[in-house]
Design a protein around this motif. Structure first.
Motif, PDB file in Angstrom:
ATOM      1  N   PHE A  54     -15.029-110.729  23.308  1.00 55.81           N
ATOM      2  CA  PHE A  54     -14.474-109.597  24.032  1.00 55.81           C
ATOM      3  C   PHE A  54     -15.208-108.321  23.622  1.00 55.81           C
ATOM      4  CE2 PHE A  54     -10.907-112.606  23.733  1.00 55.81           C
ATOM      5  CZ  PHE A  54     -10.530-112.700  25.069  1.00 55.81           C
ATOM      6  N   SER A  55     -16.059-107.830  24.484  1.00 52.60           N
ATOM      7  CA  SER A  55     -16.840-106.635  24.151  1.00 52.60           C
ATOM      8  C   SER A  55     -15.973-105.377  24.049  1.00 52.60           C
ATOM      9  CB  SER A  55     -17.948-106.419  25.186  1.00 52.60           C
ATOM     10  OG  SER A  55     -17.379-106.195  26.461  1.00 52.60           O
ATOM     11  N   GLU A  56     -14.783-105.397  24.599  1.00 55.28           N
ATOM     12  CA  GLU A  56     -13.890-104.240  24.555  1.00 55.28           C
ATOM     13  C   GLU A  56     -12.958-104.265  23.350  1.00 55.28           C
ATOM     14  OE1 GLU A  56     -14.216-101.704  26.760  1.00 55.28           O
ATOM     15  OE2 GLU A  56     -15.924-102.837  27.487  1.00 55.28           O
ATOM     16  N   PHE A  57     -13.233-105.182  22.426  1.00 57.90           N
ATOM     17  CA  PHE A  57     -12.419-105.316  21.215  1.00 57.90           C
ATOM     18  C   PHE A  57     -13.215-104.824  20.018  1.00 57.90           C
ATOM     19  CE2 PHE A  57     -10.769-107.695  17.512  1.00 57.90           C
ATOM     20  CZ  PHE A  57      -9.408-107.462  17.638  1.00 57.90           C
ATOM     21  N   THR A  58     -12.651-103.845  19.314  1.00 56.65           N
ATOM     22  CA  THR A  58     -13.262-103.325  18.088  1.00 56.65           C
ATOM     23  C   THR A  58     -12.313-103.622  16.935  1.00 56.65           C
ATOM     24  OG1 THR A  58     -14.343-101.536  19.297  1.00 56.65           O
ATOM     25  CG2 THR A  58     -14.095-101.244  16.921  1.00 56.65           C
ATOM     26  N   ILE A  59     -12.852-104.211  15.875  1.00 57.74           N
ATOM     27  CA  ILE A  59     -12.039-104.478  14.685  1.00 57.74           C
ATOM     28  C   ILE A  59     -12.782-103.960  13.466  1.00 57.74           C
ATOM     29  CG2 ILE A  59     -12.946-106.838  14.495  1.00 57.74           C
ATOM     30  CD1 ILE A  59     -10.110-107.575  13.310  1.00 57.74           C
ATOM     31  N   VAL A  60     -12.035-103.226  12.627  1.00 58.35           N
ATOM     32  CA  VAL A  60     -12.606-102.654  11.413  1.00 58.35           C
ATOM     33  C   VAL A  60     -11.621-102.865  10.276  1.00 58.35           C
ATOM     34  CG1 VAL A  60     -13.553-100.583  10.333  1.00 58.35           C
ATOM     35  CG2 VAL A  60     -13.745-100.870  12.806  1.00 58.35           C
ATOM     36  N   GLN A  61     -12.138-103.292   9.132  1.00 58.20           N
ATOM     37  CA  GLN A  61     -11.305-103.476   7.951  1.00 58.20           C
ATOM     38  C   GLN A  61     -11.464-102.278   7.018  1.00 58.20           C
ATOM     39  OE1 GLN A  61     -12.582-107.372   6.538  1.00 58.20           O
ATOM     40  NE2 GLN A  61     -10.765-108.280   7.480  1.00 58.20           N
ATOM     41  N   ARG A  81      -7.537 -94.245   3.121  1.00 57.05           N
ATOM     42  CA  ARG A  81      -7.525 -92.871   3.642  1.00 57.05           C
ATOM     43  C   ARG A  81      -8.656 -92.637   4.638  1.00 57.05           C
ATOM     44  NH1 ARG A  81      -5.392 -89.499  -1.651  1.00 57.05           N
ATOM     45  NH2 ARG A  81      -3.284 -90.329  -1.479  1.00 57.05           N
ATOM     46  N   LYS A  82      -9.810 -93.193   4.349  1.00 55.49           N
ATOM     47  CA  LYS A  82     -10.925 -93.111   5.297  1.00 55.49           C
ATOM     48  C   LYS A  82     -10.515 -93.780   6.618  1.00 55.49           C
ATOM     49  CE  LYS A  82     -15.485 -94.970   6.223  1.00 55.49           C
ATOM     50  NZ  LYS A  82     -16.486 -95.954   5.822  1.00 55.49           N
ATOM     51  N   GLY A  83      -9.908 -94.951   6.513  1.00 51.87           N
ATOM     52  CA  GLY A  83      -9.472 -95.672   7.701  1.00 51.87           C
ATOM     53  C   GLY A  83      -8.436 -94.914   8.504  1.00 51.87           C
ATOM     54  N   LEU A  84      -7.469 -94.324   7.826  1.00 50.42           N
ATOM     55  CA  LEU A  84      -6.430 -93.579   8.535  1.00 50.42           C
ATOM     56  C   LEU A  84      -7.015 -92.368   9.256  1.00 50.42           C
ATOM     57  CD1 LEU A  84      -3.489 -93.337   9.326  1.00 50.42           C
ATOM     58  CD2 LEU A  84      -3.116 -92.017   7.223  1.00 50.42           C
ATOM     59  N   ALA A  85      -7.951 -91.687   8.640  1.00 50.73           N
ATOM     60  CA  ALA A  85      -8.598 -90.531   9.291  1.00 50.73           C
ATOM     61  C   ALA A  85      -9.342 -90.975  10.555  1.00 50.73           C
ATOM     62  CB  ALA A  85      -9.551 -89.839   8.325  1.00 50.73           C
ATOM     63  N   ILE A  86     -10.043 -92.083  10.462  1.00 44.97           N
ATOM     64  CA  ILE A  86     -10.754 -92.607  11.638  1.00 44.97           C
ATOM     65  C   ILE A  86      -9.749 -93.013  12.717  1.00 44.97           C
ATOM     66  CG2 ILE A  86     -12.186 -94.514  12.484  1.00 44.97           C
ATOM     67  CD1 ILE A  86     -13.639 -94.342   9.704  1.00 44.97           C
ATOM     68  N   CYS A  87      -8.676 -93.686  12.313  1.00 44.96           N
ATOM     69  CA  CYS A  87      -7.663 -94.128  13.281  1.00 44.96           C
ATOM     70  C   CYS A  87      -6.988 -92.945  13.961  1.00 44.96           C
ATOM     71  CB  CYS A  87      -6.633 -95.023  12.605  1.00 44.96           C
ATOM     72  SG  CYS A  87      -7.290 -96.644  12.161  1.00 44.96           S
ATOM     73  N   ALA A  88      -6.756 -91.866  13.238  1.00 45.29           N
ATOM     74  CA  ALA A  88      -6.166 -90.664  13.853  1.00 45.29           C
ATOM     75  C   ALA A  88      -7.077 -90.144  14.952  1.00 45.29           C
ATOM     76  CB  ALA A  88      -5.929 -89.593  12.794  1.00 45.29           C
ATOM     77  N   ASP A  89      -8.380 -90.136  14.704  1.00 45.81           N
ATOM     78  CA  ASP A  89      -9.340 -89.716  15.728  1.00 45.81           C
ATOM     79  C   ASP A  89      -9.345 -90.670  16.914  1.00 45.81           C
ATOM     80  OD1 ASP A  89     -10.085 -87.512  14.219  1.00 45.81           O
ATOM     81  OD2 ASP A  89     -11.893 -88.478  13.411  1.00 45.81           O
ATOM     82  N   VAL A  90      -9.306 -91.966  16.627  1.00 41.51           N
ATOM     83  CA  VAL A  90      -9.288 -92.981  17.683  1.00 41.51           C
ATOM     84  C   VAL A  90      -8.042 -92.819  18.550  1.00 41.51           C
ATOM     85  CG1 VAL A  90      -9.002 -95.472  18.099  1.00 41.51           C
ATOM     86  CG2 VAL A  90     -10.753 -94.667  16.490  1.00 41.51           C
ATOM     87  N   LEU A  91      -6.900 -92.610  17.913  1.00 45.63           N
ATOM     88  CA  LEU A  91      -5.643 -92.463  18.645  1.00 45.63           C
ATOM     89  C   LEU A  91      -5.651 -91.259  19.584  1.00 45.63           C
ATOM     90  CD1 LEU A  91      -3.221 -93.358  15.744  1.00 45.63           C
ATOM     91  CD2 LEU A  91      -3.271 -94.504  17.971  1.00 45.63           C
ATOM     92  N   CYS A  92      -6.161 -90.145  19.121  1.00 46.19           N
ATOM     93  CA  CYS A  92      -6.135 -88.945  19.967  1.00 46.19           C
ATOM     94  C   CYS A  92      -7.263 -88.940  20.991  1.00 46.19           C
ATOM     95  CB  CYS A  92      -6.120 -87.675  19.130  1.00 46.19           C
ATOM     96  SG  CYS A  92      -7.670 -87.219  18.386  1.00 46.19           S
ATOM     97  N   SER A  93      -8.306 -89.735  20.777  1.00 45.67           N
ATOM     98  CA  SER A  93      -9.440 -89.756  21.708  1.00 45.67           C
ATOM     99  C   SER A  93      -9.075 -90.342  23.068  1.00 45.67           C
ATOM    100  CB  SER A  93     -10.604 -90.547  21.114  1.00 45.67           C
ATOM    101  OG  SER A  93     -10.359 -91.949  21.187  1.00 45.67           O
TER     102      SER A  93
END
Length: 171
Positions: A54-61, A81-93
Motif C-alpha cells: 500500500f503506497s498510501e501507508f506510512t509507518i514509523v517507529q 518526544r521526537k515522534g510526538l512532534a512529528i505526529c502533531a505536524d502530521v495531524l494538523c497537515s
C-alpha cells in the motif's frame, strides 16, 4: 468535508494494535492515506512491510525496540518526544485521512511525554482526520475527549501456557 473522530483502544487484552491495523487496511482499501506511528516499539514487525503493498501507508517507529518497565532511559524519552512532534505536524497537515498513535497510552503512562502535548496535537488536527490511540492505561482525559472507546479485556491468553509471540499473529 467529512468529520474526523478520535478512537481509543485500551485495556489489558490482546488486539489493540491489531484492531488499529485492521481499520488502517480498510481505510487504505477505501483510497485513504494512513500514517501509523508506533511509540515504544522498535522491533521488526510484520506491519512494517505494509508500504510494499500500500503506497498510501506510512509507518514509523518512535521507539528503541525494548519494552519499558519502570524508569525509561533518556533515549526512550528523546525518541518518543521526537515522534510526538512529528505526529502533531502530521495531524494538523491534513495530508493523511487516518493517523494511528500506536502505544501512545503506554508512552504517556511511563512519562515519555506529557498528556497536555498529546491533547494539543489531537485538538489541533485537521477536521477531517480520524485518529486512533492505542495502548493500555488510557488516561481519563483522553477517554473523555474520544468519540469511541473500546476496552480489550483479557479472558484467557495462550501466553500463560508458554506460547511465545508468533510471526504473523502477534508481530
Amino acid at each position: 468535508m467529512k468529520q474526523g473522530y478520535i478512537q481509543v483502544y485500551t485495556g489489558e487484552g490482546k488486539g489493540k494494535t491489531t484492531a488499529a491495523l485492521g481499520v488502517s487496511v480498510r481505510s487504505l482499501i477505501a483510497g485513504h492515506r494512513v500514517y501509523f506511528a508506533q511509540f515504544i516499539k522498535g522491533a521488526k514487525t510484520g506491519e512494517l512491510s505494509l508500504p510494499e503493498s500500500f503506497s498510501e501507508f506510512t509507518i514509523v517507529q518512535y521507539g528503541e525496540g525494548r519494552f519499558i518497565d519502570g524508569q525509561p532511559e533518556e533515549s526512550d524519552i528523546i525518541a518518543a518526544r521526537k515522534g510526538l512532534a512529528i505526529c502533531a505536524d502530521v495531524l494538523c497537515s491534513g495530508m493523511y485521512d487516518l493517523v494511528v498513535l500506536d502505544e501512545v497510552n503506554v508512552a504517556l503512562y511511563y512519562g515519555l511525554f506529557d498528556l497536555s502535548e498529546v491533547m494539543a496535537a489531537l485538538r489541533g488536527r485537521a477536521p477531517h482526520v480520524d485518529v486512533i490511540c492505542t495502548g493500555r492505561y488510557a488516561p481519563s482525559v483522553l477517554i473523555e475527549e474520544a468519540d469511541l472507546v473500546t476496552e480489550m479485556k483479557k479472558i484467557k491468553h495462550y501466553y500463560a501456557a508458554g506460547v511465545r509471540a508468533r510471526r504473523g499473529i502477534e508481530f
